[in-house]
Design a protein around this motif. Structure first.
Motif, PDB file in Angstrom:
ATOM      1  N   ALA A  19       8.038  27.927  -2.291  1.00  2.00           N
ATOM      2  CA  ALA A  19       6.986  28.855  -1.867  1.00  2.00           C
ATOM      3  C   ALA A  19       6.414  29.643  -3.039  1.00  2.00           C
ATOM      4  CB  ALA A  19       7.524  29.808  -0.805  1.00  2.00           C
ATOM      5  N   LYS A  20       7.147  29.670  -4.139  1.00  5.61           N
ATOM      6  CA  LYS A  20       6.696  30.428  -5.316  1.00  5.61           C
ATOM      7  C   LYS A  20       6.151  29.516  -6.416  1.00  5.61           C
ATOM      8  CE  LYS A  20      10.213  33.936  -4.371  1.00  5.61           C
ATOM      9  NZ  LYS A  20      11.443  34.616  -4.858  1.00  5.61           N
ATOM     10  N   THR A  21       5.896  28.255  -6.077  1.00 10.53           N
ATOM     11  CA  THR A  21       5.440  27.303  -7.090  1.00 10.53           C
ATOM     12  C   THR A  21       3.953  27.012  -6.963  1.00 10.53           C
ATOM     13  OG1 THR A  21       5.956  25.384  -5.689  1.00 10.53           O
ATOM     14  CG2 THR A  21       7.707  26.184  -7.161  1.00 10.53           C
ATOM     15  N   TYR A  22       3.452  26.282  -7.982  1.00 11.03           N
ATOM     16  CA  TYR A  22       2.061  25.825  -8.012  1.00 11.03           C
ATOM     17  C   TYR A  22       2.060  24.325  -8.288  1.00 11.03           C
ATOM     18  CZ  TYR A  22       0.943  30.797  -8.570  1.00 11.03           C
ATOM     19  OH  TYR A  22       0.831  32.162  -8.394  1.00 11.03           O
ATOM     20  N   GLY A  23       1.048  23.629  -7.762  1.00  6.00           N
ATOM     21  CA  GLY A  23       0.969  22.188  -7.953  1.00  6.00           C
ATOM     22  C   GLY A  23      -0.390  21.746  -8.466  1.00  6.00           C
ATOM     23  N   LYS A  24      -0.380  20.638  -9.184  1.00  5.05           N
ATOM     24  CA  LYS A  24      -1.628  19.963  -9.581  1.00  5.05           C
ATOM     25  C   LYS A  24      -1.511  18.514  -9.136  1.00  5.05           C
ATOM     26  CE  LYS A  24      -2.804  19.184 -13.968  1.00  5.05           C
ATOM     27  NZ  LYS A  24      -3.403  19.348 -15.315  1.00  5.05           N
ATOM     28  N   PHE A  25      -2.411  18.107  -8.245  1.00  4.13           N
ATOM     29  CA  PHE A  25      -2.320  16.805  -7.569  1.00  4.13           C
ATOM     30  C   PHE A  25      -3.600  16.031  -7.844  1.00  4.13           C
ATOM     31  CE2 PHE A  25      -2.164  14.861  -2.959  1.00  4.13           C
ATOM     32  CZ  PHE A  25      -2.165  13.588  -3.492  1.00  4.13           C
ATOM     33  N   TRP A  26      -3.440  14.875  -8.502  1.00  5.30           N
ATOM     34  CA  TRP A  26      -4.554  13.954  -8.735  1.00  5.30           C
ATOM     35  C   TRP A  26      -4.402  12.755  -7.809  1.00  5.30           C
ATOM     36  CZ3 TRP A  26      -8.570  15.578 -11.354  1.00  5.30           C
ATOM     37  CH2 TRP A  26      -8.410  16.536 -12.362  1.00  5.30           C
ATOM     38  N   CYS A  27      -5.402  12.517  -6.982  1.00  5.73           N
ATOM     39  CA  CYS A  27      -5.421  11.355  -6.089  1.00  5.73           C
ATOM     40  C   CYS A  27      -6.147  10.212  -6.800  1.00  5.73           C
ATOM     41  CB  CYS A  27      -6.125  11.705  -4.788  1.00  5.73           C
ATOM     42  SG  CYS A  27      -6.313  10.320  -3.651  1.00  5.73           S
ATOM     43  N   THR A  28      -5.494   9.070  -6.925  1.00  3.68           N
ATOM     44  CA  THR A  28      -6.066   7.934  -7.650  1.00  3.68           C
ATOM     45  C   THR A  28      -6.553   6.819  -6.730  1.00  3.68           C
ATOM     46  OG1 THR A  28      -3.826   7.056  -7.895  1.00  3.68           O
ATOM     47  CG2 THR A  28      -4.697   8.368  -9.724  1.00  3.68           C
ATOM     48  N   TRP A  29      -6.293   6.963  -5.439  1.00  9.63           N
ATOM     49  CA  TRP A  29      -6.683   5.912  -4.488  1.00  9.63           C
ATOM     50  C   TRP A  29      -7.142   6.590  -3.208  1.00  9.63           C
ATOM     51  CZ3 TRP A  29      -3.223   0.986  -3.608  1.00  9.63           C
ATOM     52  CH2 TRP A  29      -3.921   0.048  -2.827  1.00  9.63           C
ATOM     53  N   GLN A  30      -8.457   6.545  -2.948  1.00  9.55           N
ATOM     54  CA  GLN A  30      -9.030   7.253  -1.812  1.00  9.55           C
ATOM     55  C   GLN A  30      -8.954   6.381  -0.551  1.00  9.55           C
ATOM     56  OE1 GLN A  30     -12.640   9.521  -2.641  1.00  9.55           O
ATOM     57  NE2 GLN A  30     -12.352   9.193  -4.828  1.00  9.55           N
ATOM     58  N   VAL A  31      -7.747   6.252  -0.037  1.00  6.75           N
ATOM     59  CA  VAL A  31      -7.525   5.363   1.107  1.00  6.75           C
ATOM     60  C   VAL A  31      -8.230   5.864   2.366  1.00  6.75           C
ATOM     61  CG1 VAL A  31      -5.348   4.431   0.245  1.00  6.75           C
ATOM     62  CG2 VAL A  31      -5.335   6.550   1.578  1.00  6.75           C
ATOM     63  N   ASP A  32      -8.503   7.166   2.437  1.00  5.41           N
ATOM     64  CA  ASP A  32      -9.165   7.683   3.637  1.00  5.41           C
ATOM     65  C   ASP A  32     -10.602   7.194   3.751  1.00  5.41           C
ATOM     66  OD1 ASP A  32      -9.549   9.502   1.328  1.00  5.41           O
ATOM     67  OD2 ASP A  32     -10.807  10.634   2.724  1.00  5.41           O
ATOM     68  N   ARG A  33     -11.188   6.714   2.652  1.00  2.00           N
ATOM     69  CA  ARG A  33     -12.534   6.145   2.702  1.00  2.00           C
ATOM     70  C   ARG A  33     -12.512   4.689   3.135  1.00  2.00           C
ATOM     71  NH1 ARG A  33     -16.052   6.683  -2.347  1.00  2.00           N
ATOM     72  NH2 ARG A  33     -14.732   4.929  -2.924  1.00  2.00           N
ATOM     73  N   GLY A  34     -11.305   4.117   3.209  1.00  2.00           N
ATOM     74  CA  GLY A  34     -11.191   2.702   3.512  1.00  2.00           C
ATOM     75  C   GLY A  34     -11.103   1.832   2.278  1.00  2.00           C
ATOM     76  N   ASP A  35     -10.937   2.439   1.098  1.00  2.00           N
ATOM     77  CA  ASP A  35     -10.898   1.651  -0.138  1.00  2.00           C
ATOM     78  C   ASP A  35      -9.707   0.696  -0.143  1.00  2.00           C
ATOM     79  OD1 ASP A  35     -13.076   3.104  -0.891  1.00  2.00           O
ATOM     80  OD2 ASP A  35     -12.141   4.087  -2.605  1.00  2.00           O
ATOM     81  N   ARG A  36      -9.967  -0.563  -0.407  1.00  3.87           N
ATOM     82  CA  ARG A  36      -8.914  -1.577  -0.465  1.00  3.87           C
ATOM     83  C   ARG A  36      -8.217  -1.586  -1.812  1.00  3.87           C
ATOM     84  NH1 ARG A  36     -11.345  -6.894   0.261  1.00  3.87           N
ATOM     85  NH2 ARG A  36      -9.330  -7.641   1.003  1.00  3.87           N
ATOM     86  N   LEU A  37      -8.859  -0.998  -2.825  1.00  5.83           N
ATOM     87  CA  LEU A  37      -8.295  -0.897  -4.168  1.00  5.83           C
ATOM     88  C   LEU A  37      -8.553   0.513  -4.710  1.00  5.83           C
ATOM     89  CD1 LEU A  37      -9.553  -4.285  -5.682  1.00  5.83           C
ATOM     90  CD2 LEU A  37      -7.174  -3.705  -5.149  1.00  5.83           C
ATOM     91  N   PRO A  38      -7.782   0.947  -5.719  1.00  6.61           N
ATOM     92  CA  PRO A  38      -8.065   2.249  -6.336  1.00  6.61           C
ATOM     93  C   PRO A  38      -9.358   2.159  -7.148  1.00  6.61           C
ATOM     94  CG  PRO A  38      -5.866   1.427  -6.929  1.00  6.61           C
ATOM     95  CD  PRO A  38      -6.602   0.303  -6.307  1.00  6.61           C
TER      96      PRO A  38
END
Length: 257
Positions: free
Chosen positions: A158-177
């Protein structure tokens, strides 16, 4: 990959470019390619017998939560984080779209303590998100781990911070990154930061849990005394971040003597 034609569209991390393949749909798109052969399975099993695979074996936790695209927070996804710990102040997560055997690796998240975060330059801090709301609201859960076992760790998270990079947008339906990585943000208890209840229900049904009940059990987890306003930058400034791939002049290599 990107053309220097002024009329071309750069490979961006937005939902407009590159064009989704196929167009966004309700079902996950299958990953292209043929099923593995018996020979490939034998090679993999043989390699696993003689190689240590040490970095992968350091993974010690599975967390399921949700994330939002920094440049379009209407786009929300369920994420599965497989976590390894390098120090008390630093975790690294391989992020998948599910927890089944054909899960797709969709990104990476780094998690640091508030102490390390405060030492980052202000421009860097803008790329990070806080975890307090995500933990307290029980959007972050450790599937199949009893709350009483996981709670000490949750108090620290709860006291931390994150940096998240998404490399594959599967929610768009992408079959590849495709394209550039997209910066992701954590859920928050205000306006665009709230998660679609249908996503939460789908997750709860899968694991036979109640986010609402778990939330009630986390009331005693203390809120951080200070959440740096540079994190969750969109909350104060209404601006997200997107990455574009554009042509650039290469740096010439200095010849060896």
């Amino acid at each position: 990959m990107a053309s220097d034609d002024n009329n071309s569209i750069p490979l961006a991390s937005s939902d407009r470019s590159p064009v989704p393949t196929p167009a966004q749909g309700t079902e996950p798109a299958p990953v292209p390619g043929q099923e593995m052969t018996m020979g490939q399975h034998m090679v993999d099993k043989s390699a696993a017998m003689v190689q240590t695979l040490t970095p992968v074996k350091q993974i010690c936790q599975h967390a399921c939560t949700f994330a939002l695209y920094s440049d379009d927070m209407n786009r929300q996804i369920e994420t599965h984080h497989y976590i390894s710990r390098l120090t008390q102040d630093f975790l690294q997560c391989a992020v998948y779209d599910s927890d089944d055997k054909k899960a797709r690796l969709i990104g990476v998240e780094y998690v640091i303590s508030d102490r390390l975060f405060e030492d980052l330059p202000p421009e860097e801090q803008k790329l990070w998100h806080s975890h307090a709301y995500e933990i307290k609201s029980a959007l972050w859960v450790n599937p199949r781990v009893p709350e009483m076992i996981g709670k000490p760790e949750l108090k620290n998270l709860a006291k931390t911070y994150g940096k998240f990079w998404c490399t594959w947008q599967v929610d768009r339906g992408d079959r590849l990154p495709l394209g550039a990585p997209a910066l992701m943000m954590s859920p928050q208890g205000v306006n665009l930061g709230k998660i679609d209840p249908e996503l939460i229900k789908k997750r709860d049904d899968k694991y036979n849990i109640s986010t609402e009940a778990i939330r009630g059990s986390r009331v005693e987890i203390e809120e951080p005394e200070w959440i740096n306003p540079q994190a969750d930058y969109w909350k104060q400034h209404g601006k997200g971040f997107a990455v574009d791939i554009v042509p650039t002049e290469m740096k010439l290599k200095t010849p060896f003597p």
